[in-house]
Design a protein around this motif. Structure first.
Motif, PDB file in Angstrom:
ATOM      1  N   THR A 279       0.835  -1.070   0.075  1.00 42.61           N
ATOM      2  CA  THR A 279      -0.004   0.035   0.056  1.00 42.61           C
ATOM      3  C   THR A 279       0.859   1.360  -0.250  1.00 42.61           C
ATOM      4  O   THR A 279       0.551   2.188  -0.863  1.00 42.61           O
ATOM      5  CB  THR A 279      -1.061   0.014   1.281  1.00 42.61           C
ATOM      6  N   THR A 280       1.903   1.312   0.750  1.00 42.47           N
ATOM      7  CA  THR A 280       2.998   2.401   0.924  1.00 42.47           C
ATOM      8  C   THR A 280       3.444   2.698  -0.607  1.00 42.47           C
ATOM      9  O   THR A 280       3.675   3.660  -0.804  1.00 42.47           O
ATOM     10  CB  THR A 280       3.857   2.142   1.977  1.00 42.47           C
ATOM     11  N   GLY A 281       3.949   1.382  -1.103  1.00 46.22           N
ATOM     12  CA  GLY A 281       4.551   1.500  -2.419  1.00 46.22           C
ATOM     13  C   GLY A 281       3.544   2.145  -3.475  1.00 46.22           C
ATOM     14  O   GLY A 281       4.079   2.951  -4.392  1.00 46.22           O
ATOM     15  N   ARG A 282       2.232   1.867  -3.452  1.00 45.63           N
ATOM     16  CA  ARG A 282       1.323   2.426  -4.367  1.00 45.63           C
ATOM     17  C   ARG A 282       1.374   3.966  -4.110  1.00 45.63           C
ATOM     18  O   ARG A 282       1.172   4.785  -5.295  1.00 45.63           O
ATOM     19  CB  ARG A 282      -0.173   1.767  -4.241  1.00 45.63           C
ATOM     20  N   ILE A 283       1.020   4.269  -2.886  1.00 41.63           N
ATOM     21  CA  ILE A 283       0.839   5.981  -2.669  1.00 41.63           C
ATOM     22  C   ILE A 283       2.142   6.444  -3.199  1.00 41.63           C
ATOM     23  O   ILE A 283       2.137   7.697  -3.401  1.00 41.63           O
ATOM     24  CB  ILE A 283       0.267   6.169  -1.421  1.00 41.63           C
ATOM     25  N   MET A 284       3.378   5.880  -2.761  1.00 39.99           N
ATOM     26  CA  MET A 284       4.708   6.757  -3.129  1.00 39.99           C
ATOM     27  C   MET A 284       4.689   6.823  -4.880  1.00 39.99           C
ATOM     28  O   MET A 284       5.159   7.868  -5.064  1.00 39.99           O
ATOM     29  CB  MET A 284       5.763   5.952  -2.708  1.00 39.99           C
ATOM     30  N   ALA A 285       4.050   5.764  -5.532  1.00 40.73           N
ATOM     31  CA  ALA A 285       4.246   6.015  -6.838  1.00 40.73           C
ATOM     32  C   ALA A 285       3.207   7.110  -7.178  1.00 40.73           C
ATOM     33  O   ALA A 285       3.273   7.598  -8.285  1.00 40.73           O
ATOM     34  CB  ALA A 285       3.804   4.492  -7.424  1.00 40.73           C
ATOM     35  N   PHE A 286       2.143   7.072  -6.545  1.00 40.68           N
ATOM     36  CA  PHE A 286       1.065   7.987  -6.958  1.00 40.68           C
ATOM     37  C   PHE A 286       1.661   9.413  -6.688  1.00 40.68           C
ATOM     38  O   PHE A 286       1.398  10.387  -7.552  1.00 40.68           O
ATOM     39  CB  PHE A 286      -0.023   7.900  -5.907  1.00 40.68           C
ATOM     40  N   PHE A 287       2.500   9.626  -5.648  1.00 41.64           N
ATOM     41  CA  PHE A 287       2.948  11.189  -5.437  1.00 41.64           C
ATOM     42  C   PHE A 287       4.367  11.208  -6.376  1.00 41.64           C
ATOM     43  O   PHE A 287       5.113  12.228  -6.222  1.00 41.64           O
ATOM     44  CB  PHE A 287       3.440  11.273  -4.036  1.00 41.64           C
ATOM     45  N   GLY A 288       4.709  10.310  -6.986  1.00 44.62           N
ATOM     46  CA  GLY A 288       5.853  10.333  -7.735  1.00 44.62           C
ATOM     47  C   GLY A 288       7.359  10.283  -7.083  1.00 44.62           C
ATOM     48  O   GLY A 288       8.312  10.514  -7.556  1.00 44.62           O
ATOM     49  N   LEU A 289       7.220   9.398  -6.015  1.00 43.98           N
ATOM     50  CA  LEU A 289       8.394   9.118  -5.140  1.00 43.98           C
ATOM     51  C   LEU A 289       9.271   7.939  -5.448  1.00 43.98           C
ATOM     52  O   LEU A 289      10.203   7.449  -4.870  1.00 43.98           O
ATOM     53  CB  LEU A 289       8.024   9.042  -3.710  1.00 43.98           C
ATOM     54  N   GLN A 290       8.743   7.116  -6.577  1.00 45.31           N
ATOM     55  CA  GLN A 290       9.436   6.146  -7.022  1.00 45.31           C
ATOM     56  C   GLN A 290       9.435   6.087  -8.592  1.00 45.31           C
ATOM     57  O   GLN A 290       8.611   6.735  -9.460  1.00 45.31           O
ATOM     58  CB  GLN A 290       8.711   4.669  -6.614  1.00 45.31           C
ATOM     59  N   MET A 291      10.808   5.375  -9.098  1.00 42.86           N
ATOM     60  CA  MET A 291      10.749   5.848 -10.365  1.00 42.86           C
ATOM     61  C   MET A 291      10.243   4.455 -11.208  1.00 42.86           C
ATOM     62  O   MET A 291      10.055   3.318 -10.636  1.00 42.86           O
ATOM     63  CB  MET A 291      12.352   5.555 -10.713  1.00 42.86           C
ATOM     64  N   ILE A 292       9.511   4.448 -12.262  1.00 42.89           N
ATOM     65  CA  ILE A 292       8.933   3.588 -12.913  1.00 42.89           C
ATOM     66  C   ILE A 292       9.671   2.463 -13.536  1.00 42.89           C
ATOM     67  O   ILE A 292       9.456   1.187 -13.171  1.00 42.89           O
ATOM     68  CB  ILE A 292       8.160   4.246 -14.262  1.00 42.89           C
ATOM     69  N   ASP A 293      10.892   2.726 -13.914  1.00 42.49           N
ATOM     70  CA  ASP A 293      11.952   1.688 -14.190  1.00 42.49           C
ATOM     71  C   ASP A 293      12.771   0.960 -13.017  1.00 42.49           C
ATOM     72  O   ASP A 293      13.915   0.380 -13.205  1.00 42.49           O
ATOM     73  CB  ASP A 293      13.025   2.380 -15.379  1.00 42.49           C
ATOM     74  N   ASP A 294      12.440   1.199 -11.794  1.00 36.40           N
ATOM     75  CA  ASP A 294      13.180   0.685 -10.755  1.00 36.40           C
ATOM     76  C   ASP A 294      12.651  -0.686 -10.764  1.00 36.40           C
ATOM     77  O   ASP A 294      11.670  -1.047 -10.777  1.00 36.40           O
ATOM     78  CB  ASP A 294      12.835   1.392  -9.433  1.00 36.40           C
ATOM     79  N   THR A 295      13.700  -1.570 -10.192  1.00 31.84           N
ATOM     80  CA  THR A 295      13.479  -2.882 -10.154  1.00 31.84           C
ATOM     81  C   THR A 295      12.671  -2.983  -8.850  1.00 31.84           C
ATOM     82  O   THR A 295      12.345  -2.374  -8.146  1.00 31.84           O
ATOM     83  CB  THR A 295      14.679  -3.711  -9.783  1.00 31.84           C
ATOM     84  N   ALA A 296      12.142  -4.566  -8.705  1.00 27.36           N
ATOM     85  CA  ALA A 296      11.382  -4.517  -7.394  1.00 27.36           C
ATOM     86  C   ALA A 296      12.052  -4.395  -6.127  1.00 27.36           C
ATOM     87  O   ALA A 296      11.585  -4.111  -5.235  1.00 27.36           O
ATOM     88  CB  ALA A 296      10.615  -6.200  -7.588  1.00 27.36           C
ATOM     89  N   VAL A 297      13.368  -4.857  -6.327  1.00 24.70           N
ATOM     90  CA  VAL A 297      14.065  -4.792  -4.813  1.00 24.70           C
ATOM     91  C   VAL A 297      14.230  -3.375  -4.772  1.00 24.70           C
ATOM     92  O   VAL A 297      14.379  -2.843  -3.521  1.00 24.70           O
ATOM     93  CB  VAL A 297      15.423  -5.475  -5.076  1.00 24.70           C
ATOM     94  N   ALA A 298      14.597  -2.732  -5.854  1.00 22.32           N
ATOM     95  CA  ALA A 298      15.022  -1.129  -5.357  1.00 22.32           C
ATOM     96  C   ALA A 298      13.773  -0.320  -4.778  1.00 22.32           C
ATOM     97  O   ALA A 298      13.648   0.243  -3.907  1.00 22.32           O
ATOM     98  CB  ALA A 298      15.415  -0.383  -6.517  1.00 22.32           C
TER      99      ALA A 298
END
Length: 962
Positions: A279-298
């Motif tokens: 859930t935290t990963g989804r909201i971080m992606a929603f706010f643009g805090l994660q890169m799209i091309d990052d691996t699952a481990v990153a």
């Protein structure tokens, strides 16, 4: 001179007022009044003026332009007959003018000399230049001004940011209000349009203008094409998807207040759940805090870093190791991130279709980047400290294995092997996880190499074996009967040099002086504690050298008294007995030495005056290389070269002194060789032999057990008090927490060995009497560890460094510096210790002064044996607790586990640099404990029963009184 006078001087000479001195009148000359060339008084007054005291210019005051010159010239022209009187007056005036000039020149020269003297005095006077103080004051003023400017600028920036934030919030609120109003208007318009579309036609009323059409046409505006319908559907789906992401995250209930109110274990378990992480990963992606091309481990690591902000703010004591500048900065960045994130999340609603503003996205991105950078820096430093600690633990386990791996008499190696391998595998996995496989291998190899290099190098058997013993046919002591009496016989055979009988009184006295072996009981006891024990030259070398020097002085005195032959025979006989002692009869050199140094033969030569010290020294120079061990070759070669050089009687006696010293070393090497050959049997039978000797001393009344009983009673009281404080006995199922005999003995031994020095005889129990020097050394080392640790801990705190970081170089140099004492007569010890820290870590003057005073206080307390400073007391108590925990371990598994956690425990205690020193102390106490309890276990059991019975009687008496 008169012939060159001017006309003006001739005119002035005729005036009556120009004569400063009365002149004699010439009867032949006309009177002055009748002079045809006399100017009128008004003209004469213009030319004849009194000169001012002030000096004119060079032109006005020159001799040619002076009034006297003009007057003389005029007089010469007008009254050439009156030359005699005019000449006197002119001469007088000239003399007066010259005297005035001389006086002025003298005054000017005097003034110039005074000026020169003042200049010289001013130049020679010491200048109290305060340029450095002015520069320092200017620098301080500059720094103060810059600090004020920075503070004012920071305040202005904060104020500007605050105004900008307020303006941004105001504009956002106004925009939201306008948007809501517009949406309401649009909804109302849509409602009216829908209602109009349902009715189809408008009812007839009087309000309808006549100009309007009676039957309005139905427009096709309500019909949407496929593209518009698809856009609306996608917009609604995206809005719903964003809403679900926000609602799912808000449903977790994560907030700083909740994390703070929940225990660290519970919140740690919650943050590790898969639902929370996803859930935290989804909201971080929603706010643009994660890169799209990052691996699952990153992405997972990024989520864990984000969630760590809750732990840092909610439980900083459990997460952060200390409260330094870096930790404070990390907490501030985490707080700013959480506040910004929660503020942006709370503004998402259906009115704005759950879309954050671009300004909010930019702010969250900047704050998150700053927090991630600070977290990575903190984690890198913390992980480096953990890596150093675990590498030290790995090396400590390797050192333990190197100590016990060669054990063949018992199962110590088998017990330790499995535990050490398991713990090293765990440490290796953790080190690889933090440092990587390649770097972990490099760090471990380097640390193990340095640790093994630091250990004393053991010489091989071939290097230490005397050449005279190589062909010896002596039977091995291992083949003897394995009894305590056999061990005693072996020890007696090793020390038979003390019982050598000689024919003469002098040679017997000399033989007693050169004994290098300690008493049999001490020899067996040292071998039982350290199987690699060898008789060292340092404890007795000065005594033997002093004895040799006394013998040589006596020999010199004997030669002066005419008793040289007697001393020569005695010295040769003593050397012969020592050399024959290190070889068995039948050896090739045994017969040569016996014949060459025969007592009767030497005496006959001395009586006939045929004895030659040159031939004697030449013979010894050829014999000694064939007897010594290989590693003594250099020493023996240097002595042989010196012996072959000719010299007088005084030089011969000095050569004898050096010869005796080298023979003592060869004899010591032979004793150590025999000791090594006999060590297996002596170690096996050492317990029985020491038990027998101690029992004999008790029966004979040489010793009692009063000190041992008092020592055991104090240790039992300390253990029972600590156990009662931790878990009172009156609680149910608490009997298993009662201290055992092993715990009581460990407590007594640790308290005895880690107390401040000196060690008093009344403190030492009879059973540990042979370990007095060892316990005294441990006491000194314990105080030295606490003192150096307190100095380093204070320096780290003053310089704002991590207290778990290892300053190994500084600790090693301080350890060697304080080896011989804590204070010096010149008072430079504290300055030397301070220079060790200052050479590696720059510090300001105020910090240096504070640290210097603290070091002086620590060293003074350590020298007096009173640890009154709170820092030293706390470190000393932590050291005692750590040593007790490792010594009290009863099984090999517990010992290995305690050793593997030693580095981490010492790092948390503030002593990360002393893993090796503490490990050596623990190892020594463990060996002492093992040998002592096996040798004197019978008496310890009796004392334990007596103490327990006495305690039961006291408890019964107290209960009866109650």
């Amino acid at each position: 001179m008169m012939s060159h006078s001017s006309e003006t001087e001739e005119d002035l000479a005729a005036l009556p007022t120009t004569a400063g001195i009365p002149e004699e009148s010439d009867p032949m000359s006309p009177s002055s009044d009748d002079a045809p060339n006399a100017p009128p008084p008004r003209i004469a007054a213009r030319f004849y003026r009194y000169s001012n005291s002030r000096r004119k210019s060079s032109a006005a005051s020159s001799r040619r332009n002076s009034i006297s010159s003009s007057h003389s010239h005029l007089s010469n022209r007008s009254n050439r007959g009156n030359c005699q009187s005019n000449h006197v007056a002119q001469h007088l005036r000239r003399t007066s003018i010259l005297e005035n000039r001389k006086a002025r020149l003298a005054a000017r020269e005097a003034h110039a000399e005074q000026v020169r003297l003042r200049a010289a005095l001013a130049k020679a006077a010491p200048r109290n230049s305060n340029s450095e103080e002015r520069a320092q004051a200017a620098m301080l003023a500059r720094e103060k001004h810059l600090a004020q400017v920075a503070a004012s600028c920071a305040e202005e920036v904060r104020r500007a940011k605050k105004v900008a934030e307020e303006m941004k919030e105001r504009k956002a609120a106004e925009e939201q209000r306008y948007r809501l109003g517009m949406e309401e208007k649009m909804a109302e318009a849509e409602r009216r349009r829908a209602e109009y579309m349902r009715n189809g036609r408008r009812l007839r009323t009087d309000s309808v203008p006549a100009s309007e059409s009676k039957k309005p046409t139905v427009e096709d505006a309500g019909m949407l094409d496929e593209a518009s319908a698809a856009r609306r559907i996608q917009q609604a789906w995206r809005t719903r998807r964003r809403r679900r992401i926000v609602e799912d995250y808000l449903a977790l209930g994560l907030s700083i207040d909740r994390v703070h109110d929940t225990s660290f274990e519970e919140i740690g378990t919650l943050l590790q759940e898969e639902k929370v992480v996803s859930t935290t990963g989804r909201i971080m992606a929603f706010f643009g805090l994660q890169m799209i091309d990052d691996t699952a481990v990153a992405k997972r690591a990024s989520v864990r870093t984000f969630l760590s902000a809750y732990l840092i703010l909610g439980h900083p004591a459990q997460v952060l190791s200390k409260d330094g500048d870096q930790e404070q900065d990390l907490m501030n960045k985490a707080k700013e991130l959480m506040i910004t994130f929660e503020s942006a999340s709370s503004k998402l609603s259906a009115s704005n279709r759950y879309l954050p503003t671009p300004e909010a996205l930019e702010t969250i991105s900047l704050v998150h980047t700053a927090y991630t950078t600070a977290f990575d820096d903190w984690k890198a430093r913390d992980s480096s400290t953990l890596i150093e600690t675990m590498v030290a633990s790995f090396v400590n386990l390797d050192a333990i294995w190197q100590t016990v791996k060669d054990d063949t008499t018992g199962s110590v190696a088998d017990d330790y092997r499995e535990g050490i391998r398991n713990n090293q595998a765990i440490l290796l996995a953790r080190i690889r996880k933090l440092a990587g496989q390649d770097r972990a291998a490099t760090l471990i190899k380097k640390a193990i190499r340095e640790s093994r290099r630091a250990r004393p190098k053991r010489r091989s058997a071939a290097e230490v074996r005397p050449r005279a013993a190589e062909n010896s046919a002596a039977s091995s002591p291992v083949e003897a009967t394995e009894t305590a009496s056999a061990a005693a016989e072996v020890v007696a055979r090793l020390g038979k040099a003390r019982d050598v009988k000689t024919k003469d009184r002098e040679s017997n006295a000399l033989s007693e002086l050169f004994s290098a072996l300690p008493p049999n009981r001490i020899l067996v006891h040292e071998l039982a504690i350290d199987k690699e024990y060898r008789i060292e030259t340092s404890p007795r070398s000065h005594l033997r050298n002093a004895a040799n020097r006394a013998v040589c002085d006596g020999m010199r005195h004997g030669f002066a008294q005419g008793e040289g032959d007697k001393w020569t025979v005695a010295m040769a006989d003593n050397i012969r007995s020592k050399l024959l002692h290190i070889m068995k009869p039948g050896h090739s050199l045994h017969r040569v030495i016996s014949e060459a140094l025969d007592r009767d033969h030497i005496m006959t030569q001395c009586q006939r005056g045929m004895f030659s010290y040159e031939k004697f020294f030449s013979f010894m120079a050829s014999i000694l290389p064939k007897l010594c061990a290989p590693y003594r070759d250099e020493t023996v070669k240097a002595l042989a070269e010196e012996l072959e050089q000719p010299g007088n009687l005084e030089e011969s006696i000095e050569k004898l002194f050096k010869l005796l010293h080298v023979i003592d070393l060869i004899h010591l090497d032979y004793s150590n060789y025999m000791l090594k050959q006999s060590a297996p049997l002596l170690i096996r039978e050492s317990i029985g032999y020491e038990h027998k000797c101690f029992g004999d001393d008790l029966l004979s009344g040489k010793i009692t057990l009063e000190k041992t009983k008092r020592w055991w009673t104090n240790a039992a009281v300390n253990c029972f008090t600590e156990a009662d404080r931790r878990d009172p006995w009156d609680r149910p199922m608490a009997d298993h927490n009662r201290p055992t005999s092993q715990k009581i003995y460990a407590r007594g031994l640790v308290d005895l060995a880690t107390a401040p020095p000196p060690l008093q005889d009344s403190e030492l129990p009879e059973t540990l009497h042979l370990d007095k020097s060892r316990i005294s050394r441990i006491r000194f080392d314990a105080v030295r560890i606490a003192t150096v640790g307190a100095i380093l801990l204070t320096a780290k705190n003053l310089l704002k460094r991590d207290v778990r970081s290892q300053w190994k170089a500084e600790a090693s140099r301080m350890w060697e510096t304080l080896k011989d004492g804590y204070l010096r007569d010149d008072g430079t010890m504290s300055a030397r210790v301070l220079s060790i820290i200052e050479s590696s870590h720059a510090m300001p003057a105020a910090t240096k002064a504070q640290l210097g005073s603290t070091i002086a206080r620590f060293l003074t307390q350590a020298a007096d044996g009173r640890l009154a400073d709170p820092v030293v007391k706390v470190l000393f108590q932590r050291l005692r607790t750590h040593v007790f925990g490792r010594v009290a371990a009863s099984t090999s598994g517990e010992r290995v586990r305690a050793a593997s956690q030693a580095s981490e425990g010492l790092a948390s205690a503030g002593l990360p640099e002393f893993v090796a020193q503490v490990g050596e102390v623990v190892e020594t106490l463990a060996r002492v404990s093992e040998v002592d309890r096996k040798s004197h276990g019978l008496w310890y059991e009796q004392i334990a029963k007596e103490v327990e019975a006495m305690g039961d009687r006291e408890v019964a008496a107290v209960q009866g009184a109650a």
